[in-house]
Design a protein around this motif. Structure first.
Motif, PDB file in Angstrom:
ATOM      1  N   ASN A   2       0.829  -1.194   0.000  1.00  0.00           N
ATOM      2  CA  ASN A   2       0.000   0.000   0.000  1.00  0.00           C
ATOM      3  C   ASN A   2       0.875   1.261   0.000  1.00  0.00           C
ATOM      4  O   ASN A   2       2.107   1.181   0.152  1.00  0.00           O
ATOM      5  N   THR A   3       0.260   2.402  -0.188  1.00  0.00           N
ATOM      6  CA  THR A   3       1.000   3.648  -0.353  1.00  0.00           C
ATOM      7  C   THR A   3       1.860   3.964   0.881  1.00  0.00           C
ATOM      8  O   THR A   3       3.004   4.378   0.743  1.00  0.00           O
ATOM      9  N   LYS A   4       1.276   3.706   2.063  1.00  0.00           N
ATOM     10  CA  LYS A   4       2.015   4.004   3.299  1.00  0.00           C
ATOM     11  C   LYS A   4       3.348   3.237   3.342  1.00  0.00           C
ATOM     12  O   LYS A   4       4.399   3.778   3.658  1.00  0.00           O
ATOM     13  N   THR A   5       3.264   1.932   3.008  1.00  0.00           N
ATOM     14  CA  THR A   5       4.480   1.104   3.048  1.00  0.00           C
ATOM     15  C   THR A   5       5.497   1.639   2.043  1.00  0.00           C
ATOM     16  O   THR A   5       6.697   1.688   2.306  1.00  0.00           O
ATOM     17  N   LYS A   6       4.980   2.027   0.831  1.00  0.00           N
ATOM     18  CA  LYS A   6       5.877   2.547  -0.203  1.00  0.00           C
ATOM     19  C   LYS A   6       6.592   3.794   0.303  1.00  0.00           C
ATOM     20  O   LYS A   6       7.819   3.927   0.161  1.00  0.00           O
ATOM     21  N   ILE A   7       5.833   4.729   0.888  1.00  0.00           N
ATOM     22  CA  ILE A   7       6.433   5.975   1.363  1.00  0.00           C
ATOM     23  C   ILE A   7       7.469   5.683   2.444  1.00  0.00           C
ATOM     24  O   ILE A   7       8.571   6.210   2.433  1.00  0.00           O
ATOM     25  N   ALA A   8       7.109   4.749   3.344  1.00  0.00           N
ATOM     26  CA  ALA A   8       8.050   4.377   4.412  1.00  0.00           C
ATOM     27  C   ALA A   8       9.319   3.794   3.801  1.00  0.00           C
ATOM     28  O   ALA A   8      10.432   4.101   4.227  1.00  0.00           O
ATOM     29  N   GLY A   9       9.134   2.972   2.760  1.00  0.00           N
ATOM     30  CA  GLY A   9      10.281   2.347   2.079  1.00  0.00           C
ATOM     31  C   GLY A   9      11.184   3.396   1.468  1.00  0.00           C
ATOM     32  O   GLY A   9      12.409   3.359   1.631  1.00  0.00           O
ATOM     33  N   ILE A  10      10.574   4.357   0.740  1.00  0.00           N
ATOM     34  CA  ILE A  10      11.373   5.407   0.097  1.00  0.00           C
ATOM     35  C   ILE A  10      12.090   6.243   1.156  1.00  0.00           C
ATOM     36  O   ILE A  10      13.266   6.577   1.029  1.00  0.00           O
TER      37      ILE A  10
END
Ligand code: HEC
Ligand code: HEC
Ligand code: HEC
Ligand code: HEC
Ligand code: HEC
Length: 221
Positions: A2-10
């Motif tokens: 999900n978007t949250k995980t992606k942002i956290a990853g970046i």
């Protein structure tokens, strides 16, 4: 994802990248020193031994992030290479070294080199450990167990020293590289004792004296 995980990853990626960039800047090199220098090396700059590693900073960061995240088996040299014998020889060239590295690449030394890593300076001289020599005092045995000295000038001849396996006496009369401008003693009673040698191999004073046939680069002759 999900978007949250992606942002956290970046976010994690950028954070790590920034951290690694700070780590490679020369200003921060000093803080990365892993331990006390070999006696005599205290005043050398880090880059006199560690040359810059190949690849741009970005390639190195990507490769090391791949390693950290399990996509690569090994990290790449980060920013600066681990020095090798060539880096040492740039300052410590001795054309008449009694034990030149290249000799021990010969097949007849295969067994010996397994015991004593005589083909690389780092086999005996680890850096950042505050010592001159990291090997023990008895490694001569690996190659000189069939030693015969013609017209032996020593009062207790080499034949006996070898037969009795008195390997800890060798450095008491001989330095390893033959770079000290001196002659070996002829009486066993005059040999430096093993404590004195151990202390020199660590960070104590040099019993063989200061005079060198080939002074290190950067040192006054
Ligand atoms: C006289 C040469 C020399 C100098 C000067 C030197 N190093 Fe090293 N450094 C080495 C060697 C050799 C190793 C590999 C250690 C080993 O295996 O014995 C090493 C290892 C390292 C490592 C571990 C990672 C690696 O590349 O193996 C770091 C980090 C490091 N040095 C940082 C520094 C910093 C920071 C300075 C300056 C304060 C510095 N070094 C100065 C020779 C040197
Ligand atoms: C930029 C030049 C330079 C480089 C590169 C360098 N050294 Fe040195 N080294 C010196 C100087 C100068 C001394 C101090 C000599 C002295 O005080 O007699 C020294 C001292 C030493 C000593 C102690 C000698 C003593 O008499 O106390 C050892 C052992 C040594 N270096 C090994 C190495 C090894 C192994 C490497 C490679 C990892 C290396 N050096 C790289 C310049 C260099
Ligand atoms: C098999 C072990 C061994 C290897 C390999 C080795 N050394 Fe040494 N080195 C010693 C020992 C033992 C001493 C202490 C006795 C002496 O002073 O010669 C020493 C002393 C020194 C010293 C201080 C005395 C001097 O000769 O000026 C320097 C500098 C040095 N080594 C540099 C090097 C360099 C550079 C290399 C690689 C080209 C290297 N060594 C490879 C064992 C080794
Ligand atoms: C990896 C093998 C190896 C090791 C380890 C080794 N040597 Fe040697 N050493 C040799 C060889 C090979 C020669 C050359 C002999 C020849 O030319 O016939 C030699 C020569 C010598 C010489 C004569 C040097 C000259 O210039 O005439 C002395 C003295 C000596 N070694 C002492 C030692 C001492 C002391 C040690 C231990 C601190 C030691 N060696 C460790 C292989 C080794
Ligand atoms: C009491 C001092 C003394 C001790 C201890 C000693 N040596 Fe020697 N060694 C000498 C002298 C003196 C010579 C002849 C002159 C020279 O080559 O320096 C010599 C010569 C040599 C040579 C050259 C031989 C040749 O034919 O040219 C080698 C190799 C050697 N020693 C190795 C060793 C080894 C290995 C040990 C330890 C078992 C050892 N020495 C112990 C004093 C000593």
């Amino acid at each position: 994802m999900n978007t949250k995980t992606k942002i956290a990853g970046i976010g994690l990626f950028l954070g790590l990248a920034a951290l690694l960039l700070v780590a490679v800047s020369p200003l921060h090199l000093q803080a990365l020193n892993p331990g006390p220098m070999t006696p005599g090396h205290e005043a050398l700059s880090c880059t006199s031994c560690h040359t810059e590693a190949p690849g741009t900073a970005r390639q190195q960061i990507q490769a090391n992030l791949a390693y950290l995240t399990g996509f690569r088996k090994a990290p790449v040299a980060f920013g600066y290479e681990t020095p090798d014998s060539n880096d040492c020889s740039a300052c410590h060239a001795r054309p008449d070294d009694a034990h030149p590295l290249h000799r021990f690449a010969e097949p007849r030394f295969v067994e010996a080199v397994r015991v004593v890593r005589a083909t690389t300076c780092l086999g005996c001289h680890r850096e950042h450990q505050g010592t001159r020599v990291s090997s023990n005092t008895e490694f001569c045995a690996a190659c000189h167990d069939d030693l015969v000295v013609k017209n032996d000038p020593v009062d207790i001849p080499h034949r006996i020293l070898v037969a009795e396996e008195r390997w800890s006496t060798c450095l008491g009369c001989h330095d390893y590289h033959g770079n000290h401008a001196r002659e070996a003693q002829k009486r066993l009673a005059d040999a430096f004792d093993v404590q004195t040698i151990r202390s020199y191999l660590s960070d104590g004073s040099d019993p063989y004296g200061k005079a060198r046939r080939h002074p290190a680069k950067g040192e006054r002759p």
